[in-house]
Design an enzyme around this catalytic site. Structure first.
Site, mmCIF file in Angstrom:
data_model
loop_
_atom_site.group_PDB
_atom_site.id
_atom_site.type_symbol
_atom_site.label_atom_id
_atom_site.label_comp_id
_atom_site.label_asym_id
_atom_site.label_seq_id
_atom_site.Cartn_x
_atom_site.Cartn_y
_atom_site.Cartn_z
ATOM 1 C CG ASP A 91 -11.423 75.989 28.551
ATOM 2 O OD1 ASP A 91 -10.387 76.666 28.501
ATOM 3 O OD2 ASP A 91 -11.951 75.468 27.546
ATOM 4 C CG ASN B 67 -7.833 79.716 29.795
ATOM 5 O OD1 ASN B 67 -8.751 79.430 29.019
ATOM 6 N ND2 ASN B 67 -6.829 80.476 29.417
HETATM 7 O O1 MRU Z 1 -7.752 73.303 24.136
HETATM 8 P P1 MRU Z 1 -8.370 74.545 23.562
HETATM 9 O O2 MRU Z 1 -7.602 75.145 22.449
HETATM 10 O O3 MRU Z 1 -9.827 74.331 23.229
HETATM 11 O O4 MRU Z 1 -8.324 75.579 24.786
HETATM 12 C C1 MRU Z 1 -8.918 76.825 24.622
HETATM 13 C C2 MRU Z 1 -8.798 77.701 25.806
HETATM 14 O O5 MRU Z 1 -8.261 77.344 26.825
HETATM 15 C C3 MRU Z 1 -9.492 79.022 25.699
HETATM 16 O O6 MRU Z 1 -8.833 79.987 26.473
HETATM 17 C C4 MRU Z 1 -10.928 78.886 26.203
HETATM 18 O O7 MRU Z 1 -11.551 77.783 25.659
HETATM 19 C C5 MRU Z 1 -11.719 80.106 25.909
HETATM 20 S S1 MRU Z 1 -12.003 80.321 24.172
HETATM 21 C C6 MRU Z 1 -12.943 81.714 24.007
#
Ligand code: MRU
Length: 340
Positions: free
Chosen positions: A228, A238
């Site tokens: 993220d 992440n």
């Molecule tokens: O809370 P989320 O489901 O949005 O979290 C997503 C993640 O942590 C993913 O690993 C990240 O956003 C990368 S998606 C290509």
């Protein structure tokens, strides 16, 4: 705007629609995301989720609102409201910075439409480039472990870590994918399992707590996750649970790869401690909810800690697999992610 169809976003009839990622895999519901409050509610509920997808959905909505006649001042306000929808993933802020430049153009409506369209096309290309770069690190007959969901649902393209896995499968390199269910919101169990099934990639679902014993048995060849936000020193925010996997991989001497577009890099963030971590509702830990209904198992009054993300220190990462290629620990230590 022209019509658009990705795995989880649609533009049709000059409106934005999202595939409800909370209802998958049991139901495939396309929901309207026609206004800023509507999209923000979807983002908060994780019906729209994944770092790249959040940014793209916000950009597309702004462009559509401009086409519908919103003023520059209204769009500027909408842009700042959307920017605050989720704090950790930097792709949202990056995309909106680009949309802000388009909004400053004299003829802002077509400029916003062009920029949103460009962001979507770029995201597809970034995913393809990550997949190609990542495959160079996958050995034949691999059993890979992945966490959360980083596939076509979370991007406009083939995904990041899951994109690497899908391309490696096309190249005949994958024996099995261990899919972490990803407590508390189960993106692995619900979304990654569904995507791998659709792609006919062999996978085995596990609870997060099973990773250690699999590694000890020698049944995990590498861990692949998304990001993220990547800080200037290489630390990575992440999905919660990523750090535990990195510690486990380090102990068992298993490579741990982070796959992300270069737009996930935040050079202005010196290290992981500076990355804002979203805290979420207690109800996500005291029970579970989805298209199957909802249930609570913990006491109503239970005190809960529920960070949506954690930070993995750079020292635990074997490679940052970006669209520009694989960045090594030596390069990160040498300052490749520092402000230029
Ligand atoms: O809370 P989320 O489901 O949005 O979290 C997503 C993640 O942590 C993913 O690993 C990240 O956003 C990368 S998606 C290509």
């Amino acid at each position: 705007m022209q019509t658009l169809q990705t795995t989880s976003l649609q533009v049709r009839d000059n409106q934005l629609w999202i595939l409800d990622q909370q209802a998958l895999p049991q139901q495939k519901n396309w929901l309207p995301a026609h206004s800023v409050p509507q999209l923000i509610e979807h983002i908060h509920a994780l019906r729209v989720r994944g770092a790249p997808l959040i940014g793209l959905s916000a950009s597309l909505l702004l462009a559509l609102l401009a086409e519908q006649g919103q003023t520059r001042a209204e769009l500027a306000q909408a842009l700042e409201t959307l920017r605050a929808a989720r704090p950790t993933a930097v792709n949202l802020m990056n995309n909106l910075d680009r949309m802000k430049l388009a909004l400053a153009q004299p003829d802002f409506a077509p400029a916003l439409a062009e920029e949103a369209w460009r962001l979507v096309q770029e995201d597809k290309q970034l995913c393809d480039a990550i997949a190609d770069a990542g495959c160079t690190r996958v050995k034949p007959g691999s059993q890979l472990l992945t966490h959360c969901n980083t596939g076509g649902l979370a991007t406009a393209g083939v995904g990041t870590a899951l994109g690497v896995i899908a391309r490696a499968h096309q190249q005949g390199l994958i024996k099995n994918v261990w899919v972490d269910e990803t407590r508390p919101l189960l993106q692995g169990g619900r979304l990654t399992a569904w995507e791998l099934g659709e792609l006919a990639i062999p996978y085995t679902l596990i609870t997060d707590s099973m990773a250690a014993s699999l590694m000890a048995r020698g049944e995990v060849d590498a861990v692949w996750v998304g990001a993220d936000r990547i800080a200037g020193n290489g630390d990575v925010a992440n999905k919660i649970g990523t750090y535990s996997l990195a510690v486990l991989a380090h102990y068992h001497q298993i490579p741990f790869y982070v796959a992300a577009p270069h737009t996930t890099l935040d050079r202005s963030c010196p290290d992981g401690a500076a990355i804002p971590i979203e805290q979420r509702a207690a109800s996500e830990v005291t029970g579970v909810a989805g298209s199957f209904g909802s249930v609570q198992w913990a006491p109503e009054a239970a005190k809960v800690y529920n960070p949506a993300f954690d930070v993995t220190p750079a020292t635990l990462i074997s490679g940052w697999v970006l669209d520009t290629g694989v960045v090594t620990p030596d390069q990160v230590q040498g300052g490749i992610f520092q402000p230029q």
